[in-house]
Scaffold this motif. Structure first.
Motif, mmCIF file in Angstrom:
data_model
loop_
_atom_site.group_PDB
_atom_site.id
_atom_site.type_symbol
_atom_site.label_atom_id
_atom_site.label_comp_id
_atom_site.label_asym_id
_atom_site.label_seq_id
_atom_site.Cartn_x
_atom_site.Cartn_y
_atom_site.Cartn_z
ATOM 1 N N ALA A 246 -11.693 18.019 -13.190
ATOM 2 C CA ALA A 246 -12.671 17.237 -12.427
ATOM 3 C C ALA A 246 -13.122 18.086 -11.252
ATOM 4 C CB ALA A 246 -12.076 15.928 -11.941
ATOM 5 N N ALA A 247 -14.426 18.303 -11.130
ATOM 6 C CA ALA A 247 -14.944 19.191 -10.098
ATOM 7 C C ALA A 247 -14.799 18.599 -8.695
ATOM 8 C CB ALA A 247 -16.406 19.520 -10.366
ATOM 9 N N PHE A 248 -14.527 17.311 -8.601
ATOM 10 C CA PHE A 248 -14.231 16.671 -7.319
ATOM 11 C C PHE A 248 -12.960 15.856 -7.472
ATOM 12 C CE2 PHE A 248 -14.228 12.890 -4.637
ATOM 13 C CZ PHE A 248 -14.316 13.463 -3.368
ATOM 14 N N ARG A 249 -12.001 16.068 -6.577
ATOM 15 C CA ARG A 249 -10.760 15.298 -6.593
ATOM 16 C C ARG A 249 -10.425 14.867 -5.177
ATOM 17 N NH1 ARG A 249 -7.696 15.993 -11.377
ATOM 18 N NH2 ARG A 249 -6.474 14.235 -10.592
ATOM 19 N N ALA A 250 -10.003 13.624 -5.023
ATOM 20 C CA ALA A 250 -9.480 13.129 -3.755
ATOM 21 C C ALA A 250 -7.958 13.099 -3.839
ATOM 22 C CB ALA A 250 -10.010 11.733 -3.456
ATOM 23 N N VAL A 251 -7.303 13.505 -2.757
ATOM 24 C CA VAL A 251 -5.844 13.575 -2.729
ATOM 25 C C VAL A 251 -5.359 13.007 -1.402
ATOM 26 C CG1 VAL A 251 -3.824 15.078 -2.856
ATOM 27 C CG2 VAL A 251 -5.882 15.664 -4.169
ATOM 28 N N ASN A 252 -4.463 12.032 -1.461
ATOM 29 C CA ASN A 252 -3.842 11.491 -0.253
ATOM 30 C C ASN A 252 -2.888 12.508 0.351
ATOM 31 O OD1 ASN A 252 -5.064 8.981 -0.480
ATOM 32 N ND2 ASN A 252 -3.304 8.002 -1.459
ATOM 33 N N VAL A 253 -2.961 12.646 1.675
ATOM 34 C CA VAL A 253 -2.026 13.511 2.387
ATOM 35 C C VAL A 253 -1.414 12.693 3.524
ATOM 36 C CG1 VAL A 253 -1.695 15.700 3.570
ATOM 37 C CG2 VAL A 253 -3.465 15.505 1.831
ATOM 38 N N GLY A 254 -0.241 12.142 3.251
ATOM 39 C CA GLY A 254 0.450 11.321 4.231
ATOM 40 C C GLY A 254 1.945 11.472 4.073
ATOM 41 N N GLY A 255 2.652 10.784 4.935
ATOM 42 C CA GLY A 255 4.106 10.842 4.868
ATOM 43 C C GLY A 255 4.687 10.039 3.727
ATOM 44 N N GLY A 256 3.889 9.090 3.226
ATOM 45 C CA GLY A 256 4.348 8.270 2.118
ATOM 46 C C GLY A 256 5.166 7.064 2.535
ATOM 47 N N THR A 257 5.258 6.806 3.831
ATOM 48 C CA THR A 257 5.940 5.612 4.336
ATOM 49 C C THR A 257 5.104 5.000 5.447
ATOM 50 O OG1 THR A 257 7.201 6.910 5.963
ATOM 51 C CG2 THR A 257 8.239 6.523 3.819
ATOM 52 N N GLY A 258 5.284 3.730 5.671
ATOM 53 C CA GLY A 258 4.546 3.042 6.718
ATOM 54 C C GLY A 258 5.403 2.806 7.944
ATOM 55 N N THR A 259 4.800 2.977 9.117
ATOM 56 C CA THR A 259 5.469 2.715 10.394
ATOM 57 C C THR A 259 4.577 1.803 11.208
ATOM 58 O OG1 THR A 259 6.499 4.922 10.390
ATOM 59 C CG2 THR A 259 6.406 3.753 12.492
ATOM 60 N N THR A 260 5.117 0.675 11.660
ATOM 61 C CA THR A 260 4.313 -0.209 12.492
ATOM 62 C C THR A 260 4.251 0.354 13.914
ATOM 63 O OG1 THR A 260 6.135 -1.610 13.267
ATOM 64 C CG2 THR A 260 5.117 -2.192 11.140
ATOM 65 N N ILE A 261 3.311 -0.154 14.682
ATOM 66 C CA ILE A 261 3.177 0.321 16.058
ATOM 67 C C ILE A 261 4.417 -0.038 16.861
ATOM 68 C CG2 ILE A 261 1.761 0.270 18.135
ATOM 69 C CD1 ILE A 261 0.487 1.590 15.613
ATOM 70 N N ARG A 262 4.985 -1.201 16.625
ATOM 71 C CA ARG A 262 6.244 -1.554 17.312
ATOM 72 C C ARG A 262 7.348 -0.570 16.931
ATOM 73 N NH1 ARG A 262 6.100 -6.600 19.806
ATOM 74 N NH2 ARG A 262 4.587 -8.123 19.003
ATOM 75 N N GLU A 263 7.397 -0.178 15.669
ATOM 76 C CA GLU A 263 8.406 0.794 15.228
ATOM 77 C C GLU A 263 8.154 2.169 15.834
ATOM 78 O OE1 GLU A 263 9.311 -1.389 10.928
ATOM 79 O OE2 GLU A 263 7.917 0.310 11.040
ATOM 80 N N LEU A 264 6.879 2.538 16.004
ATOM 81 C CA LEU A 264 6.555 3.801 16.669
ATOM 82 C C LEU A 264 7.050 3.784 18.110
ATOM 83 C CD1 LEU A 264 5.063 6.565 16.672
ATOM 84 C CD2 LEU A 264 3.044 5.320 17.485
ATOM 85 N N VAL A 265 6.856 2.673 18.797
ATOM 86 C CA VAL A 265 7.350 2.557 20.173
ATOM 87 C C VAL A 265 8.864 2.720 20.204
ATOM 88 C CG1 VAL A 265 7.613 1.003 22.139
ATOM 89 C CG2 VAL A 265 5.417 1.128 20.939
ATOM 90 N N ALA A 266 9.553 2.081 19.257
ATOM 91 C CA ALA A 266 11.010 2.198 19.204
ATOM 92 C C ALA A 266 11.436 3.645 18.959
ATOM 93 C CB ALA A 266 11.566 1.281 18.120
ATOM 94 N N ALA A 267 10.727 4.356 18.066
ATOM 95 C CA ALA A 267 11.041 5.762 17.799
ATOM 96 C C ALA A 267 10.785 6.604 19.047
ATOM 97 C CB ALA A 267 10.208 6.274 16.630
ATOM 98 N N PHE A 268 9.703 6.310 19.745
ATOM 99 C CA PHE A 268 9.370 7.049 20.963
ATOM 100 C C PHE A 268 10.464 6.855 22.010
ATOM 101 C CE2 PHE A 268 7.252 7.796 24.999
ATOM 102 C CZ PHE A 268 6.496 8.927 24.740
ATOM 103 N N GLU A 269 10.910 5.626 22.171
ATOM 104 C CA GLU A 269 11.985 5.355 23.133
ATOM 105 C C GLU A 269 13.282 6.033 22.703
ATOM 106 O OE1 GLU A 269 10.569 1.085 25.047
ATOM 107 O OE2 GLU A 269 11.845 1.060 23.247
ATOM 108 N N ARG A 270 13.521 6.107 21.411
ATOM 109 C CA ARG A 270 14.718 6.785 20.896
ATOM 110 C C ARG A 270 14.667 8.280 21.204
ATOM 111 N NH1 ARG A 270 14.214 5.090 16.027
ATOM 112 N NH2 ARG A 270 13.195 6.901 15.092
ATOM 113 N N VAL A 271 13.515 8.891 21.004
ATOM 114 C CA VAL A 271 13.374 10.327 21.233
ATOM 115 C C VAL A 271 13.454 10.657 22.715
ATOM 116 C CG1 VAL A 271 11.744 12.263 21.091
ATOM 117 C CG2 VAL A 271 12.099 10.783 19.108
ATOM 118 N N THR A 272 12.796 9.865 23.553
ATOM 119 C CA THR A 272 12.722 10.176 24.982
ATOM 120 C C THR A 272 13.903 9.635 25.769
ATOM 121 O OG1 THR A 272 11.457 8.157 25.446
ATOM 122 C CG2 THR A 272 10.203 10.171 24.917
ATOM 123 N N GLY A 273 14.583 8.620 25.221
ATOM 124 C CA GLY A 273 15.655 7.982 25.965
ATOM 125 C C GLY A 273 15.152 7.136 27.123
ATOM 126 N N ALA A 274 13.869 6.813 27.114
ATOM 127 C CA ALA A 274 13.271 6.021 28.193
ATOM 128 C C ALA A 274 12.522 4.839 27.601
ATOM 129 C CB ALA A 274 12.320 6.882 29.022
#
Length: 330
Positions: A246-274
């Motif tokens: 196929a002369a044109f192909r679309a390909v997803n490039v992601g981590g393959g998992t979902g993270t909610t914004i609340r979960e991102l905040v929790a990860a940020f607090e885990r990394v920074t300790g703040a």
């Protein structure tokens, strides 16, 4: 081997250029520096100008007759801004891309890797999406990406070019060697806003808590920008294989998992300790619940999967923000 990288002085384009160099591929950068940084082009072949400048494209092709690939990263990318200024986004992202493609075709550069976006998908339920998922962009920015994909598909069907559209999910982090990162001191994406709140003692606003996700906050698939850059290298290496049937192909490039914004905040607090001062705000125009990538096609066609974690993305983003201020004298 040489590749033309439009937007190669920006966040993603400069990291792609670094990954290409590390892989023995020579990047030729075209950027107007409207948002990119000239510092990201040092030691690299660089042309300052507009992607729609026909004479400049001809000059680049004449200077580098061995160019066979173009990686098209140049674009306006801020969703709320696209709602305010749709004509500006359609002009930059669509009209100028058409002129770029004409210039590439005129100069015999027929292999295109396009920086597309997961925002082209119908992302109302926070679930996984495959490349065959419904296309329903929810903002002018997202519609520009879907339009360019259609232009590439039609041009490929006419035999004008071959193209791979890499549908990015949510890039975070920076080049692990600190060669480049986000060019803005206070970026407007979600992790940038978290970092700003952390460093300046401000608040972080979660925009909407009534999305159909596991905790009500929006869901994103965060991918380290270095993993994203590696995907481009694989797309160059395997281009003929990917476009063989196929002369044109679309390909997803992601981590393959979902993270909610609340979960991102929790990860940020885990990394920074703040802790982060979090407020709840309304949904923004153009926002959607979000989605995460089904990345099986990337594994099958590109031989690629994400390797770096969200915690590593946060750490590299923080390190880059600190080096940015040091370099700027702040």
């Amino acid at each position: 081997m040489k590749v033309l990288i439009t937007g190669g002085a920006g966040f993603i384009g400069s990291t792609v250029a670094s990954a290409c160099m590390d892989a023995g591929i020579i990047p030729v950068i075209l950027d107007d520096l409207s948002t990119g940084r000239e510092a990201f082009t040092r030691g690299r072949l660089f042309y300052r100008g507009d992607i729609a400048d026909a004479s400049l494209l001809d000059q680049i092709a004449a200077d580098h007759p061995d160019l066979s690939f173009a990686i098209h990263c140049a674009a306006k990318v801020v969703v709320p801004d696209s709602v305010i200024d749709p004509l500006g986004y359609y002009d930059t992202n669509v009209a100028k891309t058409i002129e770029l493609l004409r210039g590439l075709q005129r100069n015999g550069i027929g292999k295109v890797i396009f920086s597309s976006s997961a925002s082209v998908y119908d992302a109302e339920d926070g679930g996984a999406v495959t490349e065959e998922g419904p296309i329903q962009p929810a903002s002018p920015y997202a519609r520009t990406k879907a339009m360019v994909e259609q232009i590439l598909a039609d041009s490929a069907g006419a035999g004008d070019l071959r193209a791979i559209a890499l549908r990015y999910f949510n890039p975070i982090g920076a080049d692990p060697q600190s060669r480049s990162g986000l060019p803005q001191r206070d970026p407007s994406h979600v992790l940038g806003l978290l970092i700003s709140a952390h460093r300046h003692g401000g608040t972080f606003t979660i925009t909407g808590t009534d999305w159909p996700t596991r905790d009500g906050s929006g869901l994103r698939d965060f991918i380290h920008v270095w993993d994203l850059a590696r995907a481009h290298v694989q797309a160059v290496r395997r281009f003929d294989l990917v476009t063989e049937k196929a002369a044109f192909r679309a390909v997803n490039v992601g981590g393959g998992t979902g993270t909610t914004i609340r979960e991102l905040v929790a990860a940020f607090e885990r990394v920074t300790g703040a802790s982060v001062d979090v407020r709840i705000g309304p949904r923004r125009a153009g926002d959607v619940a979000g989605a995460y990538a089904d990345v099986q096609r990337a594994a099958d066609l590109l031989g690629w999967r994400a390797e770096l974690t969200i915690d590593e993305g946060i750490r590299d983003s923080l390190a880059w923000a600190e080096s940015f201020d040091s370099a700027s004298g702040h």
